[in-house]
Design a protein around this motif. Structure first.
Motif, PDB file in Angstrom:
ATOM      1  N   LEU A  32     -29.908  24.071   2.759  1.00 36.78           N
ATOM      2  CA  LEU A  32     -28.862  23.141   3.193  1.00 36.78           C
ATOM      3  C   LEU A  32     -27.596  23.345   2.367  1.00 36.78           C
ATOM      4  O   LEU A  32     -26.492  23.381   2.928  1.00 36.78           O
ATOM      5  CB  LEU A  32     -29.355  21.696   3.069  1.00 36.78           C
ATOM      6  CG  LEU A  32     -28.319  20.619   3.352  1.00 36.78           C
ATOM      7  CD1 LEU A  32     -27.866  20.670   4.802  1.00 36.78           C
ATOM      8  CD2 LEU A  32     -28.866  19.252   3.010  1.00 36.78           C
ATOM      9  N   ALA A  33     -27.740  23.490   1.057  1.00 38.21           N
ATOM     10  CA  ALA A  33     -26.579  23.731   0.200  1.00 38.21           C
ATOM     11  C   ALA A  33     -25.906  25.055   0.562  1.00 38.21           C
ATOM     12  O   ALA A  33     -24.677  25.168   0.489  1.00 38.21           O
ATOM     13  CB  ALA A  33     -26.995  23.717  -1.267  1.00 38.21           C
ATOM     14  N   ALA A  34     -26.682  26.053   0.967  1.00 40.87           N
ATOM     15  CA  ALA A  34     -26.107  27.337   1.382  1.00 40.87           C
ATOM     16  C   ALA A  34     -25.285  27.169   2.658  1.00 40.87           C
ATOM     17  O   ALA A  34     -24.174  27.716   2.760  1.00 40.87           O
ATOM     18  CB  ALA A  34     -27.207  28.368   1.591  1.00 40.87           C
ATOM     19  N   TYR A  35     -25.796  26.418   3.623  1.00 44.64           N
ATOM     20  CA  TYR A  35     -25.023  26.175   4.845  1.00 44.64           C
ATOM     21  C   TYR A  35     -23.776  25.337   4.557  1.00 44.64           C
ATOM     22  O   TYR A  35     -22.716  25.567   5.147  1.00 44.64           O
ATOM     23  CB  TYR A  35     -25.888  25.497   5.908  1.00 44.64           C
ATOM     24  CG  TYR A  35     -26.761  26.461   6.668  1.00 44.64           C
ATOM     25  CD1 TYR A  35     -26.207  27.472   7.439  1.00 44.64           C
ATOM     26  CD2 TYR A  35     -28.138  26.365   6.629  1.00 44.64           C
ATOM     27  CE1 TYR A  35     -26.993  28.373   8.139  1.00 44.64           C
ATOM     28  CE2 TYR A  35     -28.946  27.253   7.329  1.00 44.64           C
ATOM     29  CZ  TYR A  35     -28.365  28.250   8.083  1.00 44.64           C
ATOM     30  OH  TYR A  35     -29.150  29.135   8.781  1.00 44.64           O
ATOM     31  N   GLU A  36     -23.879  24.381   3.644  1.00 42.36           N
ATOM     32  CA  GLU A  36     -22.702  23.608   3.257  1.00 42.36           C
ATOM     33  C   GLU A  36     -21.668  24.516   2.598  1.00 42.36           C
ATOM     34  O   GLU A  36     -20.462  24.343   2.803  1.00 42.36           O
ATOM     35  CB  GLU A  36     -23.093  22.478   2.306  1.00 42.36           C
ATOM     36  CG  GLU A  36     -23.832  21.348   2.971  1.00 42.36           C
ATOM     37  CD  GLU A  36     -24.328  20.311   1.974  1.00 42.36           C
ATOM     38  OE1 GLU A  36     -24.368  20.596   0.762  1.00 42.36           O
ATOM     39  OE2 GLU A  36     -24.674  19.208   2.425  1.00 42.36           O
ATOM     40  N   THR A  37     -22.140  25.485   1.818  1.00 36.82           N
ATOM     41  CA  THR A  37     -21.240  26.445   1.183  1.00 36.82           C
ATOM     42  C   THR A  37     -20.519  27.276   2.233  1.00 36.82           C
ATOM     43  O   THR A  37     -19.316  27.522   2.119  1.00 36.82           O
ATOM     44  CB  THR A  37     -22.023  27.362   0.219  1.00 36.82           C
ATOM     45  OG1 THR A  37     -22.636  26.548  -0.782  1.00 36.82           O
ATOM     46  CG2 THR A  37     -21.118  28.390  -0.421  1.00 36.82           C
ATOM     47  N   LEU A  38     -21.234  27.690   3.275  1.00 38.07           N
ATOM     48  CA  LEU A  38     -20.586  28.431   4.359  1.00 38.07           C
ATOM     49  C   LEU A  38     -19.538  27.581   5.069  1.00 38.07           C
ATOM     50  O   LEU A  38     -18.470  28.077   5.449  1.00 38.07           O
ATOM     51  CB  LEU A  38     -21.634  28.927   5.362  1.00 38.07           C
ATOM     52  CG  LEU A  38     -22.475  30.110   4.900  1.00 38.07           C
ATOM     53  CD1 LEU A  38     -23.600  30.383   5.889  1.00 38.07           C
ATOM     54  CD2 LEU A  38     -21.604  31.343   4.726  1.00 38.07           C
ATOM     55  N   HIS A  39     -19.823  26.312   5.227  1.00 40.99           N
ATOM     56  CA  HIS A  39     -18.847  25.408   5.854  1.00 40.99           C
ATOM     57  C   HIS A  39     -17.607  25.265   4.982  1.00 40.99           C
ATOM     58  O   HIS A  39     -16.471  25.338   5.473  1.00 40.99           O
ATOM     59  CB  HIS A  39     -19.498  24.044   6.105  1.00 40.99           C
ATOM     60  CG  HIS A  39     -18.579  23.078   6.770  1.00 40.99           C
ATOM     61  ND1 HIS A  39     -17.966  22.069   6.080  1.00 40.99           N
ATOM     62  CD2 HIS A  39     -18.174  22.967   8.053  1.00 40.99           C
ATOM     63  CE1 HIS A  39     -17.218  21.372   6.913  1.00 40.99           C
ATOM     64  NE2 HIS A  39     -17.325  21.895   8.116  1.00 40.99           N
ATOM     65  N   GLU A  40     -17.803  25.055   3.680  1.00 34.93           N
ATOM     66  CA  GLU A  40     -16.675  24.974   2.752  1.00 34.93           C
ATOM     67  C   GLU A  40     -15.911  26.290   2.712  1.00 34.93           C
ATOM     68  O   GLU A  40     -14.687  26.300   2.595  1.00 34.93           O
ATOM     69  CB  GLU A  40     -17.169  24.595   1.356  1.00 34.93           C
ATOM     70  CG  GLU A  40     -17.721  23.191   1.249  1.00 34.93           C
ATOM     71  CD  GLU A  40     -16.682  22.133   1.516  1.00 34.93           C
ATOM     72  OE1 GLU A  40     -15.516  22.299   1.099  1.00 34.93           O
ATOM     73  OE2 GLU A  40     -17.029  21.129   2.163  1.00 34.93           O
ATOM     74  N   ALA A  41     -16.631  27.412   2.808  1.00 34.97           N
ATOM     75  CA  ALA A  41     -15.985  28.722   2.811  1.00 34.97           C
ATOM     76  C   ALA A  41     -15.094  28.874   4.040  1.00 34.97           C
ATOM     77  O   ALA A  41     -13.981  29.408   3.937  1.00 34.97           O
ATOM     78  CB  ALA A  41     -17.030  29.832   2.771  1.00 34.97           C
ATOM     79  N   ALA A  42     -15.558  28.412   5.179  1.00 34.26           N
ATOM     80  CA  ALA A  42     -14.745  28.499   6.398  1.00 34.26           C
ATOM     81  C   ALA A  42     -13.459  27.698   6.251  1.00 34.26           C
ATOM     82  O   ALA A  42     -12.386  28.152   6.671  1.00 34.26           O
ATOM     83  CB  ALA A  42     -15.550  28.005   7.594  1.00 34.26           C
ATOM     84  N   ALA A  46      -9.660  29.384   6.129  1.00 31.48           N
ATOM     85  CA  ALA A  46      -8.596  28.922   7.019  1.00 31.48           C
ATOM     86  C   ALA A  46      -7.378  28.425   6.236  1.00 31.48           C
ATOM     87  O   ALA A  46      -6.238  28.636   6.657  1.00 31.48           O
ATOM     88  CB  ALA A  46      -9.119  27.816   7.930  1.00 31.48           C
ATOM     89  N   ALA A  47      -7.611  27.799   5.097  1.00 29.08           N
ATOM     90  CA  ALA A  47      -6.502  27.214   4.349  1.00 29.08           C
ATOM     91  C   ALA A  47      -5.782  28.234   3.465  1.00 29.08           C
ATOM     92  O   ALA A  47      -4.552  28.220   3.388  1.00 29.08           O
ATOM     93  CB  ALA A  47      -7.012  26.060   3.485  1.00 29.08           C
ATOM     94  N   THR A  48      -6.525  29.095   2.792  1.00 25.36           N
ATOM     95  CA  THR A  48      -5.900  29.973   1.806  1.00 25.36           C
ATOM     96  C   THR A  48      -6.001  31.457   2.138  1.00 25.36           C
ATOM     97  O   THR A  48      -5.329  32.265   1.519  1.00 25.36           O
ATOM     98  CB  THR A  48      -6.540  29.761   0.415  1.00 25.36           C
ATOM     99  OG1 THR A  48      -7.905  30.161   0.455  1.00 25.36           O
ATOM    100  CG2 THR A  48      -6.431  28.318  -0.023  1.00 25.36           C
ATOM    101  N   GLY A  49      -6.893  31.826   3.036  1.00 23.57           N
ATOM    102  CA  GLY A  49      -7.075  33.229   3.378  1.00 23.57           C
ATOM    103  C   GLY A  49      -7.956  33.985   2.401  1.00 23.57           C
ATOM    104  O   GLY A  49      -7.992  35.211   2.422  1.00 23.57           O
ATOM    105  N   SER A  50      -8.662  33.280   1.537  1.00 24.15           N
ATOM    106  CA  SER A  50      -9.570  33.939   0.585  1.00 24.15           C
ATOM    107  C   SER A  50     -10.671  34.673   1.341  1.00 24.15           C
ATOM    108  O   SER A  50     -11.088  34.249   2.412  1.00 24.15           O
ATOM    109  CB  SER A  50     -10.211  32.916  -0.339  1.00 24.15           C
ATOM    110  OG  SER A  50      -9.247  32.273  -1.125  1.00 24.15           O
TER     111      SER A  50
END
Length: 86
Positions: A32-42, A46-50
């Motif tokens: 679950l934490a890994a999927y949350e990390t993917l969501h935060e990564a998305a 989108a915000a910074t282009g990292s």
């Protein structure tokens, strides 16, 4: 005799069952934490282009990459896990 039977029942069958349930729960929490990390990564992409980053949750380091939409981490058993969104 009955109390001895109860002790064998508790330690012979119920404790391994409880341990197995705890292991499965911990693996699900890490997933679950890994999927949350993917969501935060998305959101970060989108915000910074990292294109890559890291996030620490409960002492576990989750590393994500934009190409392939994957997150890597080491689970509590010491196994390397790679989770990707298809």
């Amino acid at each position: 005799m009955l109390s001895l039977f109860m002790v064998f029942l508790v330690f012979g069958s119920l404790l391994p069952l409880v341990h197995d349930m705890q292991v499965r729960l911990e693996l699900k929490k890490e997933r679950l934490a890994a999927y949350e990390t993917l969501h935060e990564a998305a959101k970060t992409i989108a915000a910074t282009g990292s294109i890559e980053g890291q996030r620490s949750v409960n002492g576990t380091l989750y590393s994500w990459q934009a190409d392939g939409h994957c997150v890597d981490y080491v689970d509590f058993q010491g196994k390397q896990v790679r989770l990707c969104i298809e």
